[in-house]
Scaffold this motif. Structure first.
Motif, short mmCIF file in Angstrom:
data_model
loop_
_atom_site.label_atom_id
_atom_site.label_comp_id
_atom_site.label_asym_id
_atom_site.label_seq_id
_atom_site.Cartn_x
_atom_site.Cartn_y
_atom_site.Cartn_z
N TRP A 1 76.43 -3.88 87.93
CA TRP A 1 76.61 -2.51 88.39
C TRP A 1 76.58 -1.49 87.25
O TRP A 1 76.58 -1.83 86.07
CB TRP A 1 77.91 -2.45 89.20
N PHE B 1 76.25 -2.33 97.01
CA PHE B 1 75.67 -3.01 95.86
C PHE B 1 76.34 -4.34 95.60
O PHE B 1 77.00 -4.52 94.58
CB PHE B 1 75.72 -2.09 94.66
N ASP C 1 83.20 3.53 92.13
CA ASP C 1 82.74 4.81 92.69
C ASP C 1 83.61 5.97 92.18
O ASP C 1 84.84 5.85 92.16
CB ASP C 1 82.87 4.77 94.22
N GLN D 1 79.32 5.69 97.88
CA GLN D 1 79.17 4.98 99.15
C GLN D 1 79.66 5.88 100.28
O GLN D 1 80.26 6.92 100.03
CB GLN D 1 80.02 3.71 99.13
N ASN E 1 66.64 1.75 105.31
CA ASN E 1 65.47 2.38 104.68
C ASN E 1 64.51 2.95 105.73
O ASN E 1 63.97 4.04 105.56
CB ASN E 1 64.72 1.37 103.81
N PHE F 1 71.51 0.39 90.70
CA PHE F 1 71.65 0.48 92.16
C PHE F 1 71.80 1.91 92.67
O PHE F 1 71.11 2.30 93.59
CB PHE F 1 72.80 -0.41 92.67
N GLN G 1 68.62 9.61 102.10
CA GLN G 1 69.04 8.68 101.05
C GLN G 1 69.40 7.38 101.76
O GLN G 1 70.06 7.42 102.79
CB GLN G 1 70.28 9.28 100.37
N ALA G 2 68.94 6.26 101.24
CA ALA G 2 69.29 4.97 101.84
C ALA G 2 69.57 3.98 100.74
O ALA G 2 68.85 3.91 99.74
CB ALA G 2 68.14 4.46 102.71
N PHE G 3 70.64 3.21 100.92
CA PHE G 3 71.00 2.26 99.87
C PHE G 3 71.88 1.15 100.43
O PHE G 3 72.59 1.33 101.39
CB PHE G 3 71.71 2.97 98.71
N HIS H 1 68.09 1.17 93.11
CA HIS H 1 67.81 0.59 94.43
C HIS H 1 68.10 1.54 95.59
O HIS H 1 68.16 1.11 96.74
CB HIS H 1 68.61 -0.70 94.61
N THR H 2 68.33 2.80 95.29
CA THR H 2 68.58 3.78 96.34
C THR H 2 67.29 4.54 96.65
O THR H 2 66.63 5.02 95.72
CB THR H 2 69.70 4.75 95.92
N TYR H 3 66.97 4.60 97.95
CA TYR H 3 65.76 5.31 98.37
C TYR H 3 66.10 6.78 98.57
O TYR H 3 67.11 7.10 99.20
CB TYR H 3 65.18 4.69 99.65
N ASP H 4 65.25 7.63 98.02
CA ASP H 4 65.53 9.06 97.98
C ASP H 4 64.17 9.76 97.94
O ASP H 4 63.16 9.15 97.62
CB ASP H 4 66.36 9.32 96.71
N VAL H 5 64.16 11.04 98.25
CA VAL H 5 62.90 11.77 98.30
C VAL H 5 62.45 12.14 96.88
O VAL H 5 63.20 12.76 96.14
CB VAL H 5 63.03 13.04 99.16
#
Lengths: 186, 393
Positions: free
Chosen positions: B118, A39, B360, A64, A20, B170, A34-36, B174-178
């Motif tokens: 998930w 899971f 995925d 992923q 992050n 998730f 993007q950071a994750f 839980h994913t960081y994004d702009v």
């Protein structure tokens, strides 16, 4: 070009936070990020994977990372149990927190990377933070080895994440690691 | 407000703050919890005024509290996932039947057993007949924008129905994004305070809700909800257009079309997996494939007319369902196929069951699906209608 980074750590070492903070640092330089985490169900001490993507344009892909450009290993003991080079791109780089030598580390890697970066982040973290939590110091090595982000951006992102003295100390650890990182072209 | 790197859950929480939500009643469940934790933090830090947080002992009670709060005219929000949403089921009918524009974020999570935290759309799609509008977000930005639009659409006097904004476990939560957030003044101008048609606290004009509907009346109550849902399509497009004009992100299409104009094959689906699909479309086009993507943003009300227009112009539609209705097929596939039956649009349609429980779906998977569709179109017949694409063999 999108850059994909995979972090390997153990639960409690802060691999997810490292992913992050790296994203935040690149974002401060105007990049899309993007950071994750992988899971999984996190447990202290268990292997943890986290990911960062950095690009000039918005990032749409939501999978992923299977073929990273850069692999970051926060805990050297993982080299014995996890194939950290799995899927590593040709020309890819591995960054390891270790007190071992280049030769000793290379022996443990299944695939020879184009660049190997070593830093003893644990000692730095113990000296500055008093704790063996290497997620911020390792980012100094990432800045030095990859040039994806400037060390100043990493420091700023760390201070945004941890307030006050904690932020100052962690930023100092990153700077210290930045200075002490050694990059080997292979 | 400048851009910020935040998770999908924080995007949802910030949207409730900017929407000046007045009541939140919620019960924690992974992966939804960080939404309501963040809202609790706003309250603890004094960052929000006039927000009542009602701690409850279950999701059923959470929705019951939201119903009561919304009936007094308050702007009301909650969030949940999977088993929590299932536990709310009875109350979901209640909120819609009583015409209360509660907004909820459901973080799509697979139903147990086996236990899973998930991504999977079956939890929200199992609520499709409750009378809630449903919006599926592709990314964190759409979570933020979606929550803001949800209040405006749901509270519209011609709609008055609850709205569910749905994001992936998730992969978004839980994913960081702009995320490009709006200034408070911009939101205030776009979304003024709620003007309820009725309020339980309007003591000069007492009324009752949820009374007995005899066979002489119940039918018309149902028709009115059906009509409001139809009307909601118009309001969704209006609000989506206004949002685009004001803030540069257009939501006037209930199905977002991506490079479908000259496409032979279109991948149709909902939610976060469509981000990967769009990326795949660009890659496949550079390899010579004539493919496009159709992202169904609103599942309820279903954009029948937009689907028909799309179906007229393409040879094949690969419907990607991250959900399944046992004994039938993927739920989006089932609906889309049904809608086209009484029309002259007859593309070849195949159902790919993908991504259940967080599996995925990669760009390479989309390429394989494109190759399979190409073969089917050349032959002019389906190899099979329902393809459990990822199955380990």
């Amino acid at each position: 070009m999108m850059i994909e980074i995979r972090f390997h750590g153990r639960g409690g070492q802060g691999a997810v936070t490292a992913a992050n903070i790296l994203a935040e640092g690149a974002f401060l330089e105007g990049k899309y990020v993007q950071a994750f985490p992988f899971f999984g169900v996190e447990r202290r001490g268990a292997p943890v994977t986290a990911f960062t993507r950095i690009d000039e344009k918005p990032i749409r892909i939501k999978t992923q990372i299977y073929e990273p450009d850069v692999v970051v290993v926060l805990d050297p003991s993982l080299l014995d149990t996890v194939d950290v080079t799995a899927g590593l791109k040709e020309g890819g780089m591995v960054i390891v927190n270790t007190e071992k030598t280049k030769e000793e580390v290379l022996e443990k890697l299944k695939k020879k990377p184009a660049k190997l970066t070593l830093v003893d982040a644990t000692t730095i973290a113990l000296e500055i933070l008093g704790l063996p939590i290497t997620n911020t110091s390792i980012l100094g090595a990432v800045a030095k080895a990859t040039g994806i982000v400037k060390i100043e951006s990493v420091e700023e992102a760390i201070k945004e994440t941890f307030s006050g003295e904690l932020g100052e100390k962690n930023a100092k650890a990153a700077r210290e690691a930045f200075e002490k990182t050694v990059v080997y072209e292979l | 407000m400048p851009k910020k790197v935040i998770s999908g859950n924080y995007a949802a929480a910030y949207a409730t703050k900017h929407a000046r939500v007045e009541v939140v009643a919620a019960y924690p469940i992974t992966p939804q919890t960080s939404i309501i934790e963040k809202i609790a933090e706003f309250i603890a830090n004094g960052e929000v005024e006039n927000l009542e947080y009602v701690p409850v002992e279950s999701e059923h009670s959470a929705m019951a509290a939201c119903i009561g709060a919304s009936a007094t005219g308050a702007r009301t929000f909650t969030a949940t996932s999977a088993q929590g949403l299932a536990l709310m089921h009875e109350m979901l009918h209640w909120a819609a039947g009583a015409r209360l524009p509660v907004v909820m974020v459901d973080v799509n999570r697979a139903m147990a057993p086996p236990w899973s935290v998930w991504d999977d759309q079956t939890d929200s799609l199992a609520q499709r007949d409750t009378g809630w509008l449903q919006f599926y977000a592709e990314n964190n930005q759409e979570v933020y924008d979606g929550v803001l639009m949800a209040f405006k659409i749901g509270e519209h006097e011609k709609v008055n129905l609850p709205v569910m904004i749905i994001e992936s476990a998730f992969i978004l939560s839980h994913t960081y994004d702009v995320v490009d957030m709006l200034e408070q003044e911009e939101v205030d101008e776009f979304l003024p305070p709620r003007k309820p048609l009725y309020s339980l606290t309007d003591f000069d004009n007492p009324f009752s809700i949820g009374a007995l509907g005899t066979p002489a009346d119940y039918y018309e109550f149902r028709y009115k909800i059906a009509k409001a849902m139809e009307e909601a399509k118009k309001i969704i497009k209006e609000v989506g257009k206004e949002f685009g004009e004001k803030f540069g992100r257009d939501y006037s299409q209930m199905i977002e079309l991506y490079k479908t104009d000259d496409a032979d094959i279109v991948f149709m689906g909902m939610g976060s997996l469509m981000g990967t699909v769009k990326e795949a479309v660009d890659i496949l086009r550079s390899e010579g494939y004539k493919v496009g993507a159709a992202k169904v943003r609103w599942f309820r009300p279903f954009p029948r007319e937009e689907l028909y227009e799309l179906a007229k112009s393409v040879q094949g539609i690969a419907v990607l369902d991250r959900n399944f209705s046992f004994g039938q097929e993927g739920i989006l596939f089932n609906e889309a196929k049904g809608i086209l039956y009484n029309t002259d649009a007859k593309p070849i349609m195949k159902n790919y069951i993908v991504g259940l429980g967080g599996r995925d779906l990669t760009v390479n998977d989309v390429r394989k699906i494109a190759n399979n569709m190409k073969k089917i179109i050349e032959k002019g017949e389906l190899d099979k209608e329902i393809d459990w694409y990822h199955l380990k063999r």
